[in-house]
Motif scaffolding. Structure first.
Motif, short mmCIF file in Angstrom:
data_model
loop_
_atom_site.label_atom_id
_atom_site.label_comp_id
_atom_site.label_asym_id
_atom_site.label_seq_id
_atom_site.Cartn_x
_atom_site.Cartn_y
_atom_site.Cartn_z
N PRO A 343 0.80 -1.24 0.00
CA PRO A 343 0.00 0.00 0.00
C PRO A 343 0.82 1.28 0.00
N SER A 344 2.03 1.26 0.53
CA SER A 344 2.86 2.47 0.56
C SER A 344 3.39 2.84 -0.82
N ARG A 345 3.47 1.85 -1.72
CA ARG A 345 4.02 2.02 -3.08
C ARG A 345 5.46 2.55 -3.05
N GLU A 346 6.15 2.26 -1.97
CA GLU A 346 7.56 2.62 -1.85
C GLU A 346 8.40 1.35 -2.05
N TYR A 347 9.24 1.36 -3.06
CA TYR A 347 10.00 0.17 -3.41
C TYR A 347 10.92 -0.28 -2.27
N VAL A 348 11.54 0.66 -1.58
CA VAL A 348 12.53 0.31 -0.56
C VAL A 348 11.91 -0.55 0.54
N TRP A 349 10.62 -0.36 0.83
CA TRP A 349 9.97 -1.16 1.87
C TRP A 349 9.59 -2.55 1.36
N GLN A 350 9.58 -2.74 0.06
CA GLN A 350 9.24 -4.05 -0.51
C GLN A 350 10.45 -4.99 -0.57
N VAL A 351 11.65 -4.42 -0.59
CA VAL A 351 12.85 -5.24 -0.79
C VAL A 351 13.05 -6.30 0.29
N PRO A 352 12.91 -5.99 1.60
CA PRO A 352 13.09 -7.05 2.60
C PRO A 352 12.14 -8.23 2.38
N LEU A 408 -9.08 -10.75 -9.64
CA LEU A 408 -10.13 -10.30 -10.56
C LEU A 408 -11.40 -9.91 -9.81
N ALA A 409 -11.72 -10.65 -8.74
CA ALA A 409 -12.90 -10.32 -7.95
C ALA A 409 -12.73 -8.98 -7.24
N ALA A 410 -11.48 -8.64 -6.86
CA ALA A 410 -11.22 -7.36 -6.17
C ALA A 410 -10.95 -6.22 -7.14
N ASN A 411 -10.69 -6.53 -8.40
CA ASN A 411 -10.32 -5.52 -9.39
C ASN A 411 -11.55 -4.79 -9.91
N ALA A 412 -11.38 -3.52 -10.25
CA ALA A 412 -12.47 -2.76 -10.85
C ALA A 412 -12.75 -3.28 -12.25
N GLU A 413 -14.01 -3.29 -12.65
CA GLU A 413 -14.39 -3.84 -13.96
C GLU A 413 -13.74 -3.05 -15.09
N ALA A 414 -13.70 -1.75 -14.96
CA ALA A 414 -13.09 -0.92 -16.01
C ALA A 414 -11.60 -1.21 -16.13
N ALA A 415 -10.94 -1.43 -14.98
CA ALA A 415 -9.51 -1.75 -15.00
C ALA A 415 -9.27 -3.11 -15.64
N ASP A 416 -10.17 -4.05 -15.38
CA ASP A 416 -10.03 -5.37 -15.98
C ASP A 416 -10.12 -5.29 -17.50
N GLU A 417 -11.05 -4.51 -18.00
CA GLU A 417 -11.20 -4.36 -19.45
C GLU A 417 -9.97 -3.71 -20.07
N ALA A 418 -9.30 -2.86 -19.31
CA ALA A 418 -8.11 -2.17 -19.81
C ALA A 418 -6.82 -2.98 -19.59
N GLY A 419 -6.93 -4.16 -18.99
CA GLY A 419 -5.75 -4.98 -18.75
C GLY A 419 -4.87 -4.46 -17.64
N ILE A 420 -5.48 -3.88 -16.59
CA ILE A 420 -4.73 -3.29 -15.49
C ILE A 420 -5.18 -3.91 -14.17
N VAL A 421 -4.21 -4.26 -13.32
CA VAL A 421 -4.51 -4.68 -11.94
C VAL A 421 -4.28 -3.47 -11.05
N THR A 422 -5.33 -3.01 -10.40
CA THR A 422 -5.23 -1.80 -9.60
C THR A 422 -4.40 -2.04 -8.34
N ALA A 423 -3.93 -0.94 -7.75
CA ALA A 423 -3.10 -1.02 -6.55
C ALA A 423 -3.88 -1.59 -5.37
N THR A 424 -5.19 -1.44 -5.36
CA THR A 424 -5.99 -1.99 -4.27
C THR A 424 -6.29 -3.46 -4.45
N ALA A 425 -6.29 -3.94 -5.71
CA ALA A 425 -6.59 -5.35 -5.96
C ALA A 425 -5.35 -6.22 -5.88
#
Length: 457
Positions: A343-352, A408-425
């Protein structure tokens, strides 16, 4: 053999990098975008026993050549996928053919190496084979990013054609004398067809639980029920056959069955975090292609380190429980930390989390491979290897299908049609990976029994 294994390993990581540009260029939905990876892995698992059967009937070298040609042709055709309404079915079919080609190559490769080298050289040869394949795997994100950025997403498929040509040239130069022998007897078609059909329909039903059909849709329920019934029929056919496609009776050996089950469970989250980690960096954090490839290096490099360290840890400890339990505990913690950092979208916190997850998922598999080969009679090791490879790849397919359905169940329908996985899904897929790793840890703690082994001095 190492070039062939590396080519198959490379395909997994370079295609993950190319998914986003590929979906944008062809107008693919998120459902189809997941399917590009899922169909390949499912085909690889379904056709792995066919590869073993074909090798017995036509010989190792002929089967290997056929698999290499099939993989190269399908790769080249994938790179020529036309845009428009036909893009989705076209690329999915070609990815299935590509997976079938890989299934003809992989089971044969280790057998060829085992046959060519004497026992005193065999361990070093197999280590070199596995090591080169891991190098391909680690370099995959960077290679995929460079190719896609310089020459477009189609190049990640087209690059397989010259590599396959080099593999065919090398095997011709090797002049293998013991790989052309074939056994007499007719090929059976009914077992492969029922196995492939059952696995395909069952995984489709799992994936559609969160896809276009939904969990309560009659088509989803029908697919799941049909897949289960067809799988039960396939098991019955295989068990009653005089020439079984897979030796399922090996699962009656308890240590072997436990090791295979754990291998299945470990492969599932590995594919989930690779695909969804790549998509998150690319789509949620909007990183450039090369930066995405570089940012994945902590995951794939630590996975390789864990794989190389597994055998040493097993020998030093004298118990299989040490690398397996340590690895699964580390991976579970790592996947959970990575999920919490998203959720922070900060790469440095994902590395560990990346490093711990990769290291932990790399540790169990080689140790489990050694355990399951030790558990079966020597004359059954080839059959044990094919069954292990089938269930390992199936674990990846089932895991990715399950995570894909949840995302896919958590993804927005519009995002699914556009081929995008949202940050919340996206975190939903990582949660699935964490839960599977936690279940594997519990399973191993209860059912995996360590045996005393003399440490290497």
């Amino acid at each position: 053999m190492a070039c062939a294994g590396g080519m198959v390993m490379l395909d997994q990581t370079v295609v993950a990098i190319a998914l986003d540009p590929m979906a944008a260029g062809l107008g693919l939905t998120t459902f189809v975008m997941h399917g590009v990876v899922l169909v390949y892995v499912l085909s690889l698992s379904a056709f792995a026993p066919v590869g073993g059967m074909t090798a017995r009937r036509f010989g190792l070298v002929r089967t290997f050549r056929l698999g290499t040609v099939l993989f190269a042709v399908a790769s080249g055709v994938c790179g020529l996928t036309p845009a428009g309404d036909a893009a989705a079915p076209f690329v999915l079919v070609m990815r299935a053919v590509q997976g079938a080609g890989a299934a003809l190559m992989l089971p044969v490769a280790t057998t060829v190496i085992t046959d060519v080298y004497e026992e005193r050289e065999r361990g070093r040869a197999l280590a070199l084979y596995a090591g080169l394949a891991q190098v391909f795997f680690v370099m995959g994100p960077v290679v995929g990013a460079v190719l896609t950025q310089l020459m477009g997403w189609r190049s990640v498929f087209l690059v397989n054609v010259p590599v396959a040509a080099a593999v065919l040239w090398l095997i011709a130069r090797a002049r293998l004398t013991g790989g052309e022998e074939a056994e007499s007897g007719a090929l059976t078609a009914i077992q492969p067809l029922v196995v492939i059909f059952s696995l395909g329909v069952l995984v489709l039903g799992l994936y559609q639980c969160g896809g276009a059909w939904g969990f309560t849709d009659l088509r989803t329920i029908t697919a799941l029920a049909t897949g289960v019934l067809a799988l039960a029929l396939a098991v019955r056919l295989v068990l009653r056959s005089r020439q079984p496609l897979l030796d399922l009776r090996l699962l009656g050996i308890r240590p072997y069955a436990v090791a295979v089950a754990l291998t299945f469970l470990v492969q599932a989250p590995q594919l989930i975090v690779l695909v969804h980690g790549t998509l998150f960096l690319r789509q949620a954090m909007h990183l450039p292609l090369l930066a995405t490839g570089l940012c994945l290096l902590p995951l794939v490099a630590s996975l390789a380190v864990g794989t190389f360290s597994s055998g040493h840890l097993l020998d030093r400890s004298g118990s299989i429980r040490v690398p397996v339990l340590l690895g699964l505990a580390t991976a579970t913690v790592g996947a959970a930390l990575w999920t919490l950092a998203l959720p922070s979208r900060e790469y440095v916190w994902q590395v560990p989390g990346m490093v711990l997850a990769g290291l932990g998922m790399g540790l169990p598999v080689p140790a489990l491979s050694a355990e399951l080969m030790r558990a079966v009679p020597e004359d059954k090791r080839a059959d044990a290897s094919v069954l292990r490879q089938t269930l390992r790849q199936l674990g990846g397919a089932v895991g990715l299908a399950t995570a894909g359905a949840v995302v896919l169940a958590a993804n927005a329908e519009a995002a699914d049609e556009a081929g995008i996985v949202t940050a919340t899904a996206a975190p939903a897929g990582f949660m699935v990976a964490s839960c599977v790793l936690g279940a594997a840890l519990l399973f191993a703690a209860v059912l995996l029994h360590g045996r005393a082994r003399p440490p290497v001095r």
